[in-house]
Design an enzyme around this catalytic site. Sequence first.
Site, PDB file in Angstrom:
ATOM      1  N   GLU A  53       0.744  -1.265   0.209  1.00 30.75           N
ATOM      2  CA  GLU A  53       0.040  -0.186  -0.109  1.00 30.75           C
ATOM      3  C   GLU A  53       1.069   1.287  -0.096  1.00 30.75           C
ATOM      4  OE1 GLU A  53      -3.239  -0.181  -1.195  1.00 30.75           O
ATOM      5  OE2 GLU A  53      -3.612  -1.676   0.474  1.00 30.75           O
ATOM      6  N   THR A  55       2.734   2.088  -2.378  1.00 26.61           N
ATOM      7  CA  THR A  55       4.128   1.739  -2.840  1.00 26.61           C
ATOM      8  C   THR A  55       4.078   1.996  -4.495  1.00 26.61           C
ATOM      9  OG1 THR A  55       3.140  -0.450  -3.085  1.00 26.61           O
ATOM     10  CG2 THR A  55       4.721  -0.127  -1.223  1.00 26.61           C
ATOM     11  N   ASP A  56       2.920   2.069  -5.039  1.00 29.36           N
ATOM     12  CA  ASP A  56       2.713   2.176  -6.338  1.00 29.36           C
ATOM     13  C   ASP A  56       3.547   3.381  -6.858  1.00 29.36           C
ATOM     14  OD1 ASP A  56       0.719   3.579  -5.528  1.00 29.36           O
ATOM     15  OD2 ASP A  56      -0.721   2.997  -7.123  1.00 29.36           O
ATOM     16  N   GLY A 140     -17.758   3.587  -3.020  1.00 31.32           N
ATOM     17  CA  GLY A 140     -17.213   4.344  -1.845  1.00 31.32           C
ATOM     18  C   GLY A 140     -16.448   3.337  -0.884  1.00 31.32           C
ATOM     19  N   LEU A 143     -12.786   0.000  -2.988  1.00 30.73           N
ATOM     20  CA  LEU A 143     -12.506  -1.066  -3.907  1.00 30.73           C
ATOM     21  C   LEU A 143     -12.522  -0.834  -5.240  1.00 30.73           C
ATOM     22  CD1 LEU A 143     -15.219  -3.449  -2.003  1.00 30.73           C
ATOM     23  CD2 LEU A 143     -12.697  -3.385  -1.620  1.00 30.73           C
ATOM     24  N   ASP A 190      -4.751   0.113  -9.061  1.00 28.64           N
ATOM     25  CA  ASP A 190      -5.977  -0.081  -9.309  1.00 28.64           C
ATOM     26  C   ASP A 190      -6.291  -0.528 -10.705  1.00 28.64           C
ATOM     27  OD1 ASP A 190      -6.107   1.069  -6.959  1.00 28.64           O
ATOM     28  OD2 ASP A 190      -7.126   2.841  -7.481  1.00 28.64           O
ATOM     29  N   TYR A 242      -3.695  12.286   0.598  1.00 22.85           N
ATOM     30  CA  TYR A 242      -3.153  11.305  -0.567  1.00 22.85           C
ATOM     31  C   TYR A 242      -1.998  12.001  -1.303  1.00 22.85           C
ATOM     32  CZ  TYR A 242      -2.463   7.793  -4.320  1.00 22.85           C
ATOM     33  OH  TYR A 242      -1.945   6.908  -5.151  1.00 22.85           O
TER      34      TYR A 242
HETATM   35  C1  GLA Z   1      -5.376   4.366  -4.105  1.00 22.23           C
HETATM   36  C2  GLA Z   1      -4.996   4.782  -5.414  1.00 22.23           C
HETATM   37  C3  GLA Z   1      -3.659   3.654  -5.670  1.00 22.23           C
HETATM   38  C4  GLA Z   1      -2.740   3.458  -4.548  1.00 22.23           C
HETATM   39  C5  GLA Z   1      -3.351   3.235  -3.278  1.00 22.23           C
HETATM   40  C6  GLA Z   1      -2.463   3.126  -2.129  1.00 22.23           C
HETATM   41  O1  GLA Z   1      -6.207   3.285  -4.033  1.00 22.23           O
HETATM   42  O2  GLA Z   1      -5.556   4.886  -6.094  1.00 22.23           O
HETATM   43  O3  GLA Z   1      -2.853   4.284  -6.820  1.00 22.23           O
HETATM   44  O4  GLA Z   1      -1.952   4.616  -4.352  1.00 22.23           O
HETATM   45  O5  GLA Z   1      -4.377   4.336  -3.062  1.00 22.23           O
HETATM   46  O6  GLA Z   1      -1.840   1.980  -2.075  1.00 22.23           O
END
Ligand code: GLA
Length: 403
Positions: A53, A55-56, A140, A143, A190, A242
């Site tokens: 999480e 990490t992307d 929401g 997911l 995602d 974020y």
């Molecule tokens: C959200 C973002 C993803 C990712 C996650 C955290 O889901 O859409 O790109 O950064 O948060 O891992």
Amino acid sequence: VPPADRATGTDHPLAPAGEAGLARRVLAAFRERTGGEPDGLWRAPGRANLIGEHTDYNEGFALPFALDRSVVVAVRRRPDDLVRLSSLGVGEVRLRLADVRPGGVTGWAAYVAGPAWALAEDGVAATGLDVVLGSDVPVGAGLSSSAAVQCAVALALDDLAGRGSDRTHLARVVQRSENVVVGAPVGLLDQMASLHARRGNALGVDFRTLAVRHLPLRPADAGLALLVLDTRVAHAHVTGSYAERRRACEAAARVLGVPALRDATPADVAAAAGRLGDLLPVARHVAGEDARVLAAAALLQRGDLVAVGPLLSASHASLRDDLAVSCPELDSVVGAAAGAGALGARMMGGGFGGSAVALVRADDVAAVTVAVLAAARERGFPEPQVITVHPDRGASRLRLPAS
Ligand code: GLA
């Protein structure tokens, strides 16, 4: 309601509609609303994330999987410049092609117009469209229902243009849609999950090279289950926080003198503690999380899913204490699951609400469900939704169901 029913979601409106049922309803709505046949039906699933999480966007690693719940779209290209969008639940939005651009569309319609714009930028001639969509991905709940809509639409338009684009390329197009049209600075987690996943597998993604590999994730074969614990809260500051975490990670990479936090090991981070100052916890989370993902991938490869449990719990502690993106409701479902015998549990996604994932023995599903609901009730939180999920396949074109 008996806990077993809650666990399978059968008592709840968010119970899976089943792909065929959903496809039939979307097709019927399309025929009724347009008086004609769509060019085709496409589906794209929501995602969960076993581990990896935040990490992307640090060019690191993650192990997401596709849910057995998806968005289905019926799409027809129009000869004029009208774009008509509707869903099973929401009334129609009408746009002109000229509005299909950043700033030209707001609300849920941006999830349909966004990929159309991003694909036009990528060379797919824009046309008018009729789009009807249906979904059984809880909205929401963290997911990625919105990524699923965008992936389904992008795949549809790419197919209709006869391109058959590479899935990683499409994932980037959808990311551009979300970054520029929807306005959320998300990474690629995602989209990669929704477009690349395979049934019965987790998707190992290296976000630097965008290489993917498929690692067996069949909990039922090991007498286990994967639960999504939806807190049903979404705190307001999600997007701002974020973006803030992203900036902190970039700043930490600069202090460490590496291109991205992916290049720092936990030992590198510890050795630079003094220089990192306030950025230490953020860097420690990312470096630690990448290491946990690689450890989990090795365990999946060996078929030792049980041993992944403690890595999930360590991930949650790090997201809560170091990255500071959890919230009381997420801590409650995770704590209650662990207390009732889950092998591991952690929050998923951006944080500040949404869902957690728990790995439990099949025999403990009912006890974990009861504990999660009781803990929320005690603290006066909204009643969580507990769903058993099965790693499923990524986005695809559907055959038109016989009506
Ligand atoms: C959200 C973002 C993803 C990712 C996650 C955290 O889901 O859409 O790109 O950064 O948060 O891992």
